[in-house]
Motif scaffolding. Structure first.
Motif, PDB file in Angstrom:
ATOM      1  N   PRO A 247       0.804  -1.232   0.000  1.00  0.00           N
ATOM      2  CA  PRO A 247       0.000   0.000   0.000  1.00  0.00           C
ATOM      3  C   PRO A 247       0.831   1.273   0.000  1.00  0.00           C
ATOM      4  N   TRP A 248       2.034   1.228   0.591  1.00  0.00           N
ATOM      5  CA  TRP A 248       2.875   2.418   0.676  1.00  0.00           C
ATOM      6  C   TRP A 248       3.304   2.929  -0.700  1.00  0.00           C
ATOM      7  N   THR A 249       3.164   2.097  -1.752  1.00  0.00           N
ATOM      8  CA  THR A 249       3.554   2.560  -3.088  1.00  0.00           C
ATOM      9  C   THR A 249       2.427   3.289  -3.810  1.00  0.00           C
ATOM     10  N   ILE A 250       1.200   3.261  -3.262  1.00  0.00           N
ATOM     11  CA  ILE A 250       0.067   3.923  -3.921  1.00  0.00           C
ATOM     12  C   ILE A 250       0.324   5.422  -4.129  1.00  0.00           C
ATOM     13  N   PRO A 251       0.907   6.148  -3.166  1.00  0.00           N
ATOM     14  CA  PRO A 251       1.169   7.574  -3.420  1.00  0.00           C
ATOM     15  C   PRO A 251       2.083   7.826  -4.608  1.00  0.00           C
ATOM     16  N   SER A 252       2.812   6.817  -5.073  1.00  0.00           N
ATOM     17  CA  SER A 252       3.725   6.982  -6.200  1.00  0.00           C
ATOM     18  C   SER A 252       3.174   6.371  -7.484  1.00  0.00           C
ATOM     19  N   THR A 380       9.004   9.168  -9.822  1.00  0.00           N
ATOM     20  CA  THR A 380       8.830   9.895  -8.563  1.00  0.00           C
ATOM     21  C   THR A 380      10.032   9.677  -7.654  1.00  0.00           C
ATOM     22  N   HIS A 381      10.225  10.586  -6.741  1.00  0.00           N
ATOM     23  CA  HIS A 381      11.255  10.459  -5.711  1.00  0.00           C
ATOM     24  C   HIS A 381      10.590  10.770  -4.375  1.00  0.00           C
ATOM     25  N   ASN A 382       9.753   9.841  -3.950  1.00  0.00           N
ATOM     26  CA  ASN A 382       8.912  10.087  -2.774  1.00  0.00           C
ATOM     27  C   ASN A 382       9.397   9.415  -1.497  1.00  0.00           C
ATOM     28  N   SER A 387      13.391   4.364   4.154  1.00  0.00           N
ATOM     29  CA  SER A 387      12.053   3.982   3.704  1.00  0.00           C
ATOM     30  C   SER A 387      10.998   4.956   4.206  1.00  0.00           C
ATOM     31  N   GLU A 388      11.413   6.200   4.440  1.00  0.00           N
ATOM     32  CA  GLU A 388      10.485   7.232   4.921  1.00  0.00           C
ATOM     33  C   GLU A 388       9.978   8.072   3.751  1.00  0.00           C
ATOM     34  N   PHE A 389       8.715   8.493   3.849  1.00  0.00           N
ATOM     35  CA  PHE A 389       8.208   9.438   2.855  1.00  0.00           C
ATOM     36  C   PHE A 389       8.922  10.767   3.048  1.00  0.00           C
ATOM     37  N   LEU A 390       9.340  11.351   1.927  1.00  0.00           N
ATOM     38  CA  LEU A 390      10.103  12.594   1.973  1.00  0.00           C
ATOM     39  C   LEU A 390       9.187  13.780   2.298  1.00  0.00           C
ATOM     40  N   PRO A 391       9.755  14.892   2.713  1.00  0.00           N
ATOM     41  CA  PRO A 391       8.952  16.022   3.226  1.00  0.00           C
ATOM     42  C   PRO A 391       7.920  16.579   2.258  1.00  0.00           C
ATOM     43  N   HIS A 392       8.135  16.400   0.946  1.00  0.00           N
ATOM     44  CA  HIS A 392       7.208  17.005  -0.013  1.00  0.00           C
ATOM     45  C   HIS A 392       5.926  16.201  -0.214  1.00  0.00           C
ATOM     46  N   VAL A 393       5.838  14.989   0.366  1.00  0.00           N
ATOM     47  CA  VAL A 393       4.677  14.130   0.140  1.00  0.00           C
ATOM     48  C   VAL A 393       3.581  14.480   1.152  1.00  0.00           C
ATOM     49  N   PRO A 394       2.420  14.950   0.682  1.00  0.00           N
ATOM     50  CA  PRO A 394       1.342  15.342   1.610  1.00  0.00           C
ATOM     51  C   PRO A 394       0.899  14.155   2.480  1.00  0.00           C
ATOM     52  N   PHE A 395       0.504  14.445   3.691  1.00  0.00           N
ATOM     53  CA  PHE A 395      -0.092  13.503   4.660  1.00  0.00           C
ATOM     54  C   PHE A 395       0.909  12.488   5.233  1.00  0.00           C
ATOM     55  N   PHE A 396       1.851  12.068   4.422  1.00  0.00           N
ATOM     56  CA  PHE A 396       2.672  10.919   4.839  1.00  0.00           C
ATOM     57  C   PHE A 396       4.127  11.277   5.123  1.00  0.00           C
ATOM     58  N   ALA A 397       4.505  12.529   4.996  1.00  0.00           N
ATOM     59  CA  ALA A 397       5.903  12.942   5.165  1.00  0.00           C
ATOM     60  C   ALA A 397       6.461  12.420   6.498  1.00  0.00           C
ATOM     61  N   GLY A 398       7.620  11.767   6.417  1.00  0.00           N
ATOM     62  CA  GLY A 398       8.295  11.271   7.619  1.00  0.00           C
ATOM     63  C   GLY A 398       7.884   9.882   8.061  1.00  0.00           C
ATOM     64  N   LEU A 399       6.748   9.388   7.553  1.00  0.00           N
ATOM     65  CA  LEU A 399       6.298   8.056   7.948  1.00  0.00           C
ATOM     66  C   LEU A 399       7.136   6.995   7.215  1.00  0.00           C
ATOM     67  N   LYS A 400       7.504   5.938   7.942  1.00  0.00           N
ATOM     68  CA  LYS A 400       8.388   4.912   7.386  1.00  0.00           C
ATOM     69  C   LYS A 400       7.629   3.630   7.077  1.00  0.00           C
ATOM     70  N   VAL A 401       8.106   2.912   6.060  1.00  0.00           N
ATOM     71  CA  VAL A 401       7.576   1.582   5.759  1.00  0.00           C
ATOM     72  C   VAL A 401       8.093   0.589   6.803  1.00  0.00           C
ATOM     73  N   ALA A 414      -1.112   4.227   7.366  1.00  0.00           N
ATOM     74  CA  ALA A 414      -1.531   5.605   7.084  1.00  0.00           C
ATOM     75  C   ALA A 414      -2.094   5.712   5.669  1.00  0.00           C
ATOM     76  N   VAL A 415      -1.462   5.060   4.698  1.00  0.00           N
ATOM     77  CA  VAL A 415      -1.958   5.115   3.319  1.00  0.00           C
ATOM     78  C   VAL A 415      -3.328   4.449   3.232  1.00  0.00           C
ATOM     79  N   ILE A 416      -3.493   3.304   3.894  1.00  0.00           N
ATOM     80  CA  ILE A 416      -4.783   2.608   3.864  1.00  0.00           C
ATOM     81  C   ILE A 416      -5.871   3.475   4.492  1.00  0.00           C
TER      82      ILE A 416
END
Length: 973
Positions: A247-252, A380-382, A387-401, A414-416
C-alpha cells in the motif's frame, strides 16, 4: 612344553605374521596437528611448486572464491574448502602443477556493520568519525578474522599458499579493482541512472540480487478502484480495480497496466450488505477469471452484481484514470494528474484483479514499462533511504515503511486509512507471501528509485575483444555455451537463464568500507550528456598509482580531487563520486589481480576451475562472468563446479535456534579432520548433503574398516625389499587378476578425479579395499603370506601388496590427507618423506586382462556357493572353521568346471581339500538360487590338523617336523 608331542607343539614363532607399529586406533584429533607442523617445516606447498620449475608439469589452477572475513567457520565452509582441496591435491598427484591461492573478501557492509555496532555500544556516532579512521578500523577487523579463519582452514588439512593469500583489501588488489572499474568507465558501459533498486532501509544501501534471500512476510493487501476520467456510454464512471501488497507505493502510482490477452468484463453492483465500501450502481473493470474472487473479498454476496459485457483491449487503451487521492483536501493538487492505462505482458489473471498498479519508482516491471514508452520524466522520488516518505509528500511525510530494526512502521496503515477516507478502497486484508530480505540484516527491503551507478550489459563495447559478442550479455551467454563446462550440468541452465533475463548491474553502494567508484562528474551537466563523466587516461593512471602505493583510503584524503585532477583538468569543474563498489565487483575482479598478476597465477588470466555453492550462480560465478566479459571479453573460468547446501540428518536447514548446527571445530575435536573430509568424499556434493551425529558415526566406521585394510598391508609388507619383487608376468593368476582390477580402478580413479567425482572415486576404492581385497584376496592369501617359506607364491603376493600400497595410498591421499601420510611414513620414514610429494603411479596397460577377469568372475561365483554352504555348517556347529571341510562341488557348466580345475580352488575357498565334479547336482546339495548349475555337498576333511597352518591333511605327521604338513615341513627346513 613336551617337544616330542605334536599336539603340544607351538609353531607360532615360525609363522610370517604381520608386523607393524601402525596402531588400530587412529587418535586423529591429537595426532593431526603434528602432521600439520611437519608439513609446515618441510614447506611442502613450495616443494611441490619446485617440481614444476623444469616445465614438465602442466599448470592447473583452482581459483578460490573468497569467503567473508567476519566470523568462525561453519560446516558449509568446511565442505567447500575440502572439495577444493581434493580437486587441487588429486590434480597435483595426477601430474599437474596444481596451484591454490586462498583468498578473502574483506570489504563491504557486514564488516562495516560490525564496526557500527561497536560504535553504538560506545555511544559513538559513525558520521562524526573521520572516514579514513573508520576504514582503518574496518581493515583491522577484517585482518583479525583472516588470521583466525586461516588457522581454522589449515586445521582441516587444506593445502595452499597460506603464507601469501590474496585479500581484496590489499593495496594492489584495491588498485586493480579500481582499474577494472575504470575500464567500464572508459568503454562506455558505466552510466548513472535513476531506477528502482532493492534497498535495505536498515543498512541504508542498495543491494544486489546475490545479497537477497526470500522469507515469508505478512503484508497488507488492498483492492483499490481507479476512476476513469473520460469514460463514455456504459463506461462513464467506470473504475479499474487494482490489487497490491505494498500500500505504501500507492502515493507513487503513475499508471494502471492491463494485458490485451486477458478476458475483461464490465461488472455492475446491484446490491450491497452492511459494512461494504461498494455502492449500488458502481461499475468495475475486472478480469473475468478473478471477478468473483474480488467481489467476494469486497463482502458482496451472490446476486449483488451482474456482468454487463466484454471489454475489449482497445477500449481499455482509450481510458485515462484518476489517482485515488486526486482532488483530496489538503494535498494541494499533488495527485491531480492523469493516470494512463498501459498494456504490459507482466500482467496475469492468476491472482489479483487483472490490472496492475504501476509505480515506476518502486518496481522492476513498472520501470521497464515506462522505459519502453520514454516516460522516465514521470518517475517519482517520494521515499528516502530509511524507507520514509520525503517532506514534499502530503499527509505521509516522515512516515516509514520499516523501522531501523526491519519491523513494519506506520506508512502502510496511514496510506490505507487515507484511502478509506478518500473512498479509494473496496477491500483490504493480510497475506503471507515470500518477500525479499537482506541476507545480512534479515530485514525486509523496499524497491526504491534512487540515483545509482550501473554497468549496461546490453550496450555495445568497442574494445577489440568482441570474439564472443559485442555486449556483456552476449559475451556471457556465449561463454556459457562455448567455453565453460559445468559440474553438475544443471548449473549451466541456471546461470544461463539468470544472465539471459537480468537487468543492468547496480555497481554502487552508499557505504564507506570498500573500493570507491573512482570517477568524476561534470558540474551542471545531465547524466545523459556525453560529457557528464570524465574519461581521461592520465587521471586514471594517477588514481591507480596512488592506490597501489597507499590503498583506496587516499580517495578520501584531504585534497584528493586536486591530487587526481590538478594539471590535467580544472578540479572545480567536477564533482568526486564517493559511493563504493558493490563487493561482488571486488570478488568478480579477482581474476585480474590473482590469476593475471601473481607469479602463481595463470598465463592467460583464466582459471581451470571456479568451485562454490549453488547460491553462487547468482553470486560469484555470476559477478565474475559479468566483470570479465566487460573487461576481457570472456568468462574467467573453464569449469564451474557447484555444491549444494548442508542440512541436518533429517534434511532440515541448520540454524542456531533449532540447535541442529554442526560446528567443524567440534567434529575435528571429536573425530579428527580426516573423518570430516571422508564425510565430504562419501556424499554427493552436487546435491544438498546431510550431516549429524549418526551420519558421522557411520563415516567413522567406514574409516576404521579402511584403516584395518591398510594396517594388514603394512604388516604383511614388513621388511619387503626390491629383492623380493616378482615380475607381473611371472605371477600366479590370482595376483594377475588383482593387477587387472588395479588397472580398471586406475582408469576409474583418474577419470573420477578429473571430473570432480569424489564420491565415485572413494566408493570404488573403498569397495575394492573391503570386498576385493579384505574379503577375497587377503582372505585367500593370508595362508601363503603367513605359512609359506620363501616361495614364488609368497613373493608374488608381497609384490602385489607393494603395488597395492602405492596405489591405495596415492589414490586416497587427496581425501584422507593425514591418514595416508601416517601410512606412508610407516613404510618410508624420513625428514623429506611425504605421500603428498608423490604422484599416482602410472599403471601399465598390459595389466588389463579381460579373459582372465571373465574366468575369475566364474571362480568367484563358485566360491560364493561354497562359502555359503560352509557358513551353514558353521552356524549348525558342525564345523568350527572352513579348514575342517573338504566339500564336493558339482559344476554343470563344462567351461566353469575347467576353469576351477586350473586354480587351487581349495585355497580359494579356504578349505583343506575340495573335490570338483561334473556329475549332476544331487538333490541334497546346497545351492544359491541366483547362481545356477553349482551345488555343494558337505564333507569333512580327512587326516590330521597341521599344527602350523591348521589345514587337515592325510600327510600330517609323516614329515621330519612333528605335526606338520608337507608345505609347513618344507617351510621349516
Amino acid at each position: 612344553m613336551c617337544a616330542d608331542t605334536p599336539e603340544t607343539l607351538d609353531y607360532k614363532s615360525t609363522l610370517n605374521l604381520p608386523q607393524t607399529d601402525f596402531p588400530m586406533r587412529a587418535g586423529l584429533p591429537k595426532r593431526e596437528p603434528g602432521w600439520l607442523d611437519r608439513w609446515a617445516e618441510m614447506g611442502i606447498y613450495d616443494r611441490l611448486r619446485d617440481k614444476a620449475k623444469d616445465g614438465s608439469r602442466q599448470p592447473f589452477t583452482l581459483h578460490d572464491g573468497p569467503p567473508y572475513a567476519n566470523g568462525h567457520l561453519h560446516i558449509g565452509h568446511a565442505l567447500n574448502k575440502t572439495i577444493k582441496d581434493m580437486i587441487v591435491r588429486s590434480h597435483q598427484m595426477m601430474g599437474f602443477d596444481a596451484r591454490y591461492v586462498p583468498g578473502w573478501d574483506c570489504h563491504g557492509l557486514p564488516i562495516e556493520w560490525k564496526i557500527e555496532e561497536q560504535y553504538r555500544a560506545k555511544g559513538k556516532d559513525k558520521d562524526a568519525v573521520d572516514v579514513v579512521e573508520f576504514r582503518r578500523e574496518c581493515r583491522a577487523f577484517a585482518a583479525e578474522w583472516v588470521d583466525i579463519q586461516r588457522d581454522e582452514f589449515k586445521r582441516l588439512g587444506i593445502t595452499g599458499n597460506w603464507a601469501d593469500p590474496y585479500l581484496t583489501m590489499d593495496y594492489h588488489a584495491e588498485a586493480v579493482i579500481a582499474e577494472e572499474f575504470m575500464k567500464f568507465l572508459m568503454n562506455g558501459t558505466l552510466y548513472q541512472g535513476s531506477k528502482p533498486v532493492m534497498w535495505s532501509p536498515v543498512e541504508k544501501t542498495a543491494l544486489a540480487e546475490a545479497e537477497i534471500e526470500y522469507h515469508d512476510h505478512k503484508s497488507h493487501t488492498i483492492w483499490v478502484p481507479f476512476a476513469a476520467q473520460n469514460g463514455t456510454g456504459d463506461l462513464e464512471g467506470v473504475k479499474a480495480v487494482i490489487w497490491t501488497t505494498t500500500p505504501w507505493t500507492i502515493p507513487s502510482n503513475k499508471a494502471v497496466a492491463y494485458n490485451p490477452k486477458i478476458a475483461y468484463g464490465l461488472y455492475e453492483i446491484t446490491g450491497t450488505p452492511d459494512e461494504c465500501w461498494c455502492k449500488v450502481g458502481d461499475k468495475y473493470l475486472l478480469a473475468d477469471a478473478l471477478a468473483e474472487d474480488v467481489l467476494v473479498k469486497a463482502r458482496l454476496e451472490d446476486g449483488m452484481w451482474k456482468r454487463l459485457r466484454d471489454v475489449a483491449p482497445e477500449e481499455l487503451d482509450t481510458l485515462t484514470l484518476s489517482h485515488p487521492f486526486a482532488g483530496i483536501d489538503g494535498a494541494n493538487g499533488f495527485w491531480d494528474y492523469d493516470v494512463p492505462m498501459i498494456d504490459g505482458d507482466h500482467v496475469t489473471d492468476d491472482a489479483g484483479t487483472g490490472f496492475v498498479h504501476t509505480a515506476p519508482s518502486h518496481g522492476a516491471d513498472d520501470y521497464e514499462c515506462f522505459v519502453k514508452r520514454g516516460w522516465l520524466d514521470r518517475m517519482t522520488h517520494n521515499v528516502g533511504e530509511e524507507s520514509e516518505f520525503l517532506p514534499h509528500v502530503p499527509f505521509f511525510a516522515g512516515l516509514k515503511v520499516f523501522n531501523h530494526k526491519g519491523k513494519e512502521d506506520k506508512a502502510n496503515a496511514a496510506v490505507i486509512d487515507k484511502l478509506v477516507e478518500a473512498g479509494g478502497l473496496i477491500a483490504r486484508g493480510r497475506v503471507t507471501h515470500s518477500y525479499p530480505h537482506s541476507w545480512r540484516s534479515k530485514a525486509p527491503i523496499v524497491f526504491r528509485n534512487t540515483p545509482q551507478w550501473f554497468a549496461a550489459i546490453d550496450r555495445k563495447i568497442d574494445d577489440g575483444q568482441g570474439s564472443y559478442g559485442d555486449t556483456i550479455r552476449e559475451r556471457a551467454l556465449t561463454s556459457i555455451d562455448q567455453l565453460v563446462k559445468f559440474t553438475p550440468q544443471t548449473g549451466r541452465n541456471r546461470l544461463y537463464s539468470m544472465i539471459e533475463s537480468r537487468p543492468d548491474w547496480v555497481l554502487s553502494r552508499q557505504r564507506a568500507w570498500g573500493v570507491p567508484l573512482t570517477c568524476f562528474t561534470k558540474k551542471g551537466v545531465l547524466p545523459t550528456d556525453p560529457d557528464f563523466l570524465l574519461r581521461n587516461d592520465a587521471v586514471n593512471t594517477r588514481i591507480s598509482e596512488a592506490f597501489e602505493a597507499d590503498g583506496a583510503d587516499v580517495w578520501y584524503g584531504d585534497g584528493a580531487k586536486d591530487r587526481f585532477l590538478g594539471g590535467i583538468v580544472d578540479p572545480d569543474a567536477y564533482d568526486q563520486v564517493f559511493d563504493v563498489l558493490d563487493v561482488w565487483f571486488d570478488s568478480g575482479s579477482t581474476h585480474a589481480f590473482v590469476l593475471r598478476d601473481r607469479p602463481d597465477g595463470t598465463a592467460d588470466g583464466i582459471a581451470d576451475v571456479y568451485m562454490e555453492g549453488t547460491d553462487q550462480h547468482r553470486g560469484w560465478f555470476h559477478s565474475s562472468l559479468l566483470q570479465a566479459c566487460g573487461t576481457k571479453g570472456r568468462a574467467p573460468y573453464r569449469n564451474v563446479v557447484t555444491h549444494g547446501f548442508t542440512l541436518d540428518e533429517k534434511g532440515n536447514k541448520m540454524s542456531k535456534s533449532l540447535g541442529n548446527t554442526i560446528v567443524p571445530e567440534k567434529v575435528v575435536q571429536q573425530y579428527g579432520a580426516d573423518i570430516l573430509r571422508l564425510w565430504v568424499a562419501q556424499t554427493d556434493y552436487t546435491a544438498d548433503q546431510r550431516i549429524g551425529p549418526e551420519i558421522l558415526k557411520g563415516v567413522a566406521d567406514s574409516y576404521r574398516r579402511l584403516r584395518n585394510t591398510l594396517r594388514f598391508m603394512l604388516g604383511a609388507l614388513n621388511e619387503f625389499s626390491d629383492a623380493d619383487r616378482v615380475d607381473p608376468a611371472d605371477m600366479p593368476e590370482l595376483e594377475q587378476w588383482v593387477l587387472h582390477r588395479l588397472a580398471e580402478l586406475d582408469h576409474k580413479v583418474r577419470n573420477g578425479y578429473q571430473s570432480y567425482d569424489f564420491q565415485g572415486v572413494f566408493s570404488a576404492v573403498f569397495n575394492f579395499a573391503t570386498v576385493d581385497l579384505s574379503a577375497f584376496y587377503f582372505d585367500i592369501r593370508k595362508d601363503a603370506l603367513y605359512c609359506d617359506g620363501d616361495t614364488a607364491r609368497r613373493r608374488a603376493a608381497r609384490s602385489v601388496l607393494d603395488i597395492l600400497f602405492h596405489r591405495l595410498t596415492t589414490w586416497l591421499a587427496p581425501i584422507l590427507v593425514f591418514t595416508m601420510e601416517e601410512v606412508w611414513l610407516e613404510r618410508f620414514p624420513g625428514a623429506d618423506s611425504s605421500i603428498h610429494l608423490v604422484d599416482i603411479p602410472e599403471t601399465p596397460a598390459n595389466w588389463l586382462n579381460e579373459p582372465l577377469a571373465a574366468k575369475w568372475a566364474q571362480v568367484r561365483q563358485a566360491r560364493r556357493v561354497v562359502t555359503a554352504a560352509l557358513e551353514l555348517q558353521r552356524t549348525d556347529k558342525v564345523i568350527g572353521a572352513s579348514l575342517e571341510a573338504a566339500p564336493v562341488v558339482h559344476v554343470r557348466d563344462a567351461e566353469t568346471l575347467a576353469a576351477l580345475k586350473t586354480v587351487s580352488f581349495d585355497d580359494i575357498c579356504i578349505t583343506s581339500d575340495i573335490v570338483l565334479t561334473g556329475d549332476p547336482v544331487p538333490s541334497e546339495a546346497f545351492r544359491l538360487p541366483e547362481i545356477e548349475g553349482i551345488g555343494v555337498v558337505f564333507e569333512k576333511a580327512e587326516g590330521e590338523k597341521c599344527q602350523r597352518c591348521w589345514k587337515i591333511l592325510p600327510d600330517v605327521g609323516t614329515h621330519a617336523h612333528p605335526g606338520t604338513c608337507k608345505r609347513c615341513d618344507e617351510a621349516l627346513n
